[in-house]
Scaffold this active site. Structure first.
Site, PDB file in Angstrom:
ATOM      1  N   GLU A  26       1.008  -1.212  -0.130  1.00 35.72           N
ATOM      2  CA  GLU A  26      -0.173  -0.017   0.000  1.00 35.72           C
ATOM      3  C   GLU A  26       0.949   1.055   0.087  1.00 35.72           C
ATOM      4  O   GLU A  26       2.132   1.311   0.597  1.00 35.72           O
ATOM      5  CB  GLU A  26      -0.752   0.063   1.161  1.00 35.72           C
ATOM      6  CG  GLU A  26      -1.623   1.386   1.477  1.00 35.72           C
ATOM      7  CD  GLU A  26      -2.956   0.853   2.344  1.00 35.72           C
ATOM      8  OE1 GLU A  26      -2.846  -0.009   2.901  1.00 35.72           O
ATOM      9  OE2 GLU A  26      -3.814   1.889   2.467  1.00 35.72           O
ATOM     10  N   ASN A  71      -6.722   1.712   2.494  1.00 36.54           N
ATOM     11  CA  ASN A  71      -7.408   2.580   2.781  1.00 36.54           C
ATOM     12  C   ASN A  71      -6.949   3.740   1.888  1.00 36.54           C
ATOM     13  O   ASN A  71      -7.794   4.827   1.465  1.00 36.54           O
ATOM     14  CB  ASN A  71      -7.236   2.995   4.300  1.00 36.54           C
ATOM     15  CG  ASN A  71      -7.856   2.150   5.452  1.00 36.54           C
ATOM     16  OD1 ASN A  71      -8.762   1.439   4.853  1.00 36.54           O
ATOM     17  ND2 ASN A  71      -7.517   2.103   6.359  1.00 36.54           N
ATOM     18  N   ASN A 171     -12.112  -0.574  -1.399  1.00 37.59           N
ATOM     19  CA  ASN A 171     -11.525  -1.077  -0.310  1.00 37.59           C
ATOM     20  C   ASN A 171     -12.440  -0.932   0.998  1.00 37.59           C
ATOM     21  O   ASN A 171     -12.520   0.358   1.190  1.00 37.59           O
ATOM     22  CB  ASN A 171      -9.808  -0.457   0.034  1.00 37.59           C
ATOM     23  CG  ASN A 171      -9.315  -1.156   1.228  1.00 37.59           C
ATOM     24  OD1 ASN A 171      -9.153  -2.416   1.286  1.00 37.59           O
ATOM     25  ND2 ASN A 171      -9.288  -0.209   2.273  1.00 37.59           N
ATOM     26  N   GLU A 172     -12.716  -1.615   1.718  1.00 34.62           N
ATOM     27  CA  GLU A 172     -13.494  -1.659   2.952  1.00 34.62           C
ATOM     28  C   GLU A 172     -14.536  -0.445   3.143  1.00 34.62           C
ATOM     29  O   GLU A 172     -14.444   0.282   3.925  1.00 34.62           O
ATOM     30  CB  GLU A 172     -12.333  -1.397   4.324  1.00 34.62           C
ATOM     31  CG  GLU A 172     -11.300  -2.728   4.466  1.00 34.62           C
ATOM     32  CD  GLU A 172     -10.571  -2.579   5.612  1.00 34.62           C
ATOM     33  OE1 GLU A 172     -10.325  -1.482   6.231  1.00 34.62           O
ATOM     34  OE2 GLU A 172      -9.844  -3.392   6.032  1.00 34.62           O
ATOM     35  N   TYR A 243      -7.409  -9.245  11.055  1.00 34.51           N
ATOM     36  CA  TYR A 243      -6.126  -9.005  11.807  1.00 34.51           C
ATOM     37  C   TYR A 243      -6.321  -9.392  13.133  1.00 34.51           C
ATOM     38  O   TYR A 243      -7.334  -8.978  13.892  1.00 34.51           O
ATOM     39  CB  TYR A 243      -5.969  -7.083  11.787  1.00 34.51           C
ATOM     40  CG  TYR A 243      -5.425  -6.777  10.241  1.00 34.51           C
ATOM     41  CD1 TYR A 243      -4.565  -7.125   9.739  1.00 34.51           C
ATOM     42  CD2 TYR A 243      -6.527  -6.093   9.742  1.00 34.51           C
ATOM     43  CE1 TYR A 243      -4.023  -6.695   8.581  1.00 34.51           C
ATOM     44  CE2 TYR A 243      -6.130  -5.656   8.436  1.00 34.51           C
ATOM     45  CZ  TYR A 243      -5.002  -5.696   7.748  1.00 34.51           C
ATOM     46  OH  TYR A 243      -4.748  -5.277   6.568  1.00 34.51           O
ATOM     47  N   GLU A 291      -6.789  -9.283   2.644  1.00 38.72           N
ATOM     48  CA  GLU A 291      -5.901  -9.030   3.911  1.00 38.72           C
ATOM     49  C   GLU A 291      -6.186  -9.504   5.201  1.00 38.72           C
ATOM     50  O   GLU A 291      -7.079 -10.092   5.664  1.00 38.72           O
ATOM     51  CB  GLU A 291      -6.464  -7.400   4.389  1.00 38.72           C
ATOM     52  CG  GLU A 291      -6.226  -5.908   3.282  1.00 38.72           C
ATOM     53  CD  GLU A 291      -6.400  -4.782   3.894  1.00 38.72           C
ATOM     54  OE1 GLU A 291      -6.238  -4.451   5.139  1.00 38.72           O
ATOM     55  OE2 GLU A 291      -6.946  -3.882   3.132  1.00 38.72           O
ATOM     56  N   GLN A 348       1.204  -6.745   5.120  1.00 37.33           N
ATOM     57  CA  GLN A 348       1.444  -6.316   4.052  1.00 37.33           C
ATOM     58  C   GLN A 348       2.827  -7.250   3.688  1.00 37.33           C
ATOM     59  O   GLN A 348       3.312  -7.961   4.485  1.00 37.33           O
ATOM     60  CB  GLN A 348       1.522  -4.868   3.855  1.00 37.33           C
ATOM     61  CG  GLN A 348       0.055  -4.237   4.013  1.00 37.33           C
ATOM     62  CD  GLN A 348      -0.001  -2.768   3.636  1.00 37.33           C
ATOM     63  OE1 GLN A 348       0.955  -2.280   3.147  1.00 37.33           O
ATOM     64  NE2 GLN A 348      -1.228  -2.141   4.244  1.00 37.33           N
TER      65      GLN A 348
END
Ligand code: AHR
Length: 499
Positions: A26, A71, A171-172, A243, A291, A348
């Site tokens: 990212e 993000n 994304n999200e 996560y 992710e 990542q």
């Protein structure tokens, strides 16, 4: 303690899609700048990419890298990253409250991906932008030529199309933190129309629809159902993000957290199939776990940071041995769900919650999580065997009947090889581990290895080579059966050949 797995040559879960060993770069923190890109570094090549970092990434054999966020993408103008570098604007990145210089953009990243032997999983901005920017970007990347955007790509140095196959529709988008967050209705409609248009530009692409940012989101379930109802016909995958944290410092409970990953996958599969049934569709939606990782060590430091630096050290989790074991359990969980999980991205790759760290002007080093990923990605290719598993269990604070053994077995037909990955979650007990492989003859040991014997909190920050994969000499085989001792708190890989 004893544990046992049985497999049969004809009982296959699925052929693994290699993209399950994907990762993520990212535009944030020191992932790009000072991570993969550092002109002036002693190993930097002509384009400013660190060759030492590429070499270590190549050890991981990563087939796919998600880019440019995360993000970040929800406020990104992709056009800022094309054309002469000196003309590119510096912008506020609102997601990470940093300054983005745009010195690495589309062409640079595509060039880096070629050098790193990987493909790009491109995310588009559905936060502040929409259909128009997405179709232009796709035309720029994948159209052969003769149109405004494809000819501009050629002018900017890339005659051949980038041929990017996998694309994320934002994304999200359910996350209140997301620039341009949306309700499920808003996002579902936007994704439907954007997906429709993108497939008109290039019907060969595959699209990932945003699922919930985590299974703990208040709209989890409802979100998946609604966005799929809208966009089902145009998308190929639904995303999952997860996560792990160990703020409570409860090791048995922490190591059990991959169970949550397994439940999450099964819940999302159920929702995909419910929408399929409701629509009477023949099409199956698969999952992109785009992710996943441990992320918590850096949170206090990040909370204290002042905004608007260029490439600030962000999300620089220093991982320890227990994190490596949980990542190992995560890899095994993804393999055992590979009938539906076709893409997964360890979030990542470099410096930002990453298995690989860099020092400015200095060395590159490997975190403990590097090792299980490296072994699974290199040796876990082929078909996943359906294991019948028997293991003693324990109850932790959040999870009941957690097996001490977590394992998966991969059959590589081309090499006549079976690779068993196993984690022993027990803190104290050795595990006498038996594997019976029915239908395979003349089994022999190629190698048995372990990452074991370390303090759960041990890191490789000070002494970069403090952790290593070692041979496990305790293995023996007879007929179709292999026996080995797995140390307490261990990640293990057993490679067996057959005739
Ligand atoms: O990987 C770090 C961040 O985690 C990503 O930008 C975002 O998608 C997620 O919340």
């Amino acid at each position: 303690m004893k544990a046992e797995v049985k497999a049969h040559k004809d009982h296959i879960i699925s052929t693994i899609d290699d993209r399950i060993y994907g990762s993520f770069v990212e535009h944030m923190g020191r992932a790009v700048y000072e991570g993969i890109y550092e002109p002036g570094h002693p190993t930097a090549n002509e384009q400013g990419f660190r060759q030492d970092v590429i070499d270590v990434i190549n050890e991981l054999n990563v087939p796919l890298v998600r880019y440019p966020g995360g993000n970040f993408v929800s406020g990104y103008n992709w056009e800022d990253g094309i054309g002469p570098k000196e003309d590119r604007p510096k912008r506020l990145d609102l997601a990470w409250r940093s300054v983005e210089t745009n010195q690495v953009g589309l062409h640079e990243f595509m060039e880096w991906s070629r050098q790193a032997n990987t493909e790009v999983n491109m995310a588009i901005n559905l936060g502040t932008r929409g259909i128009d920017a997405a179709r232009n970007l796709l035309e720029y990347c994948n159209h052969p030529g003769g149109t405004y955007w494809s000819d501009l790509r050629k002018e900017n140095g890339d005659e051949k199309p980038f041929a990017i196959k996998t694309w994320c529709l934002g994304n999200e988008m359910d996350g209140p933190w997301q620039t341009g967050a949306k309700t499920a209705e808003e996002y579902g409609r936007l994704a439907q129309e954007t997906g429709k248009v993108m497939k008109l530009v290039d019907e060969s692409i595959e699209l990932v629809l945003c699922g919930s940012s985590s299974s703990k989101m208040p709209t989890f379930g409802e979100w998946e159902y609604t966005v799929l109802e809208h966009a089902y016909d145009y998308v190929d995958f639904l995303s999952l993000h997860l996560y792990w944290e160990n703020f409570e410092n409860d090791l048995p409970n922490y190591l059990a957290k991959s169970v949550e990953m397994d439940h999450f996958i099964k819940d999302v599969v159920a929702i995909c199939d419910a929408v399929k049934a409701k629509k009477g569709s023949d099409k199956k939606i698969n999952l992109s776990f785009d992710e996943w990782n441990v992320w918590y060590h850096s949170k206090d430091a990040d909370a204290k940071r002042e905004p608007w630096d260029i490439a600030p050290p962000l999300l620089e989790d220093i991982y320890n041995f227990e994190d490596a074991l949980l990542v190992g359990c995560g890899l095994i969980t993804l393999l055992n769900n590979s009938d539906r999980v076709k893409i997964a991205c360890l979030a990542q790759l470099v410096n930002v919650i990453a298995p690989i760290m860099t020092v400015k002007d200095g060395e590159v080093w490997k975190q403990p999580t590097f090792y299980p990923f490296m072994q699974a990605s290199n040796y876990g290719r082929g078909k996943v065997l359906n294991l019948q598993s028997e293991s003693p269990t324990y109850d932790s604070k959040e999870y009941k009947a957690v097996p001490y053994l977590e394992s998966a077995a991969v059959l590589n037909d081309e090499k006549n090889e079976i690779v068993v990955f196993a984690v022993n979650r027990s803190e104290k007990d050795n595990m006498a581990f038996n594997t019976t492989l029915e239908g395979f003859n003349n089994i022999e040991v190629i190698e048995a290895t372990e990452l074991a014997g370390y303090d759960p909190k041990m890191t490789t920050q000070e002494q970069h080579d403090a952790m290593e994969i070692k041979p496990n000499e305790s293995i023996s085989v007879e007929g179709s059966r292999a026996e080995i001792d797995l140390k307490p708190l261990s990640w293990n890989m057993i490679r067996l050949s057959f005739k």
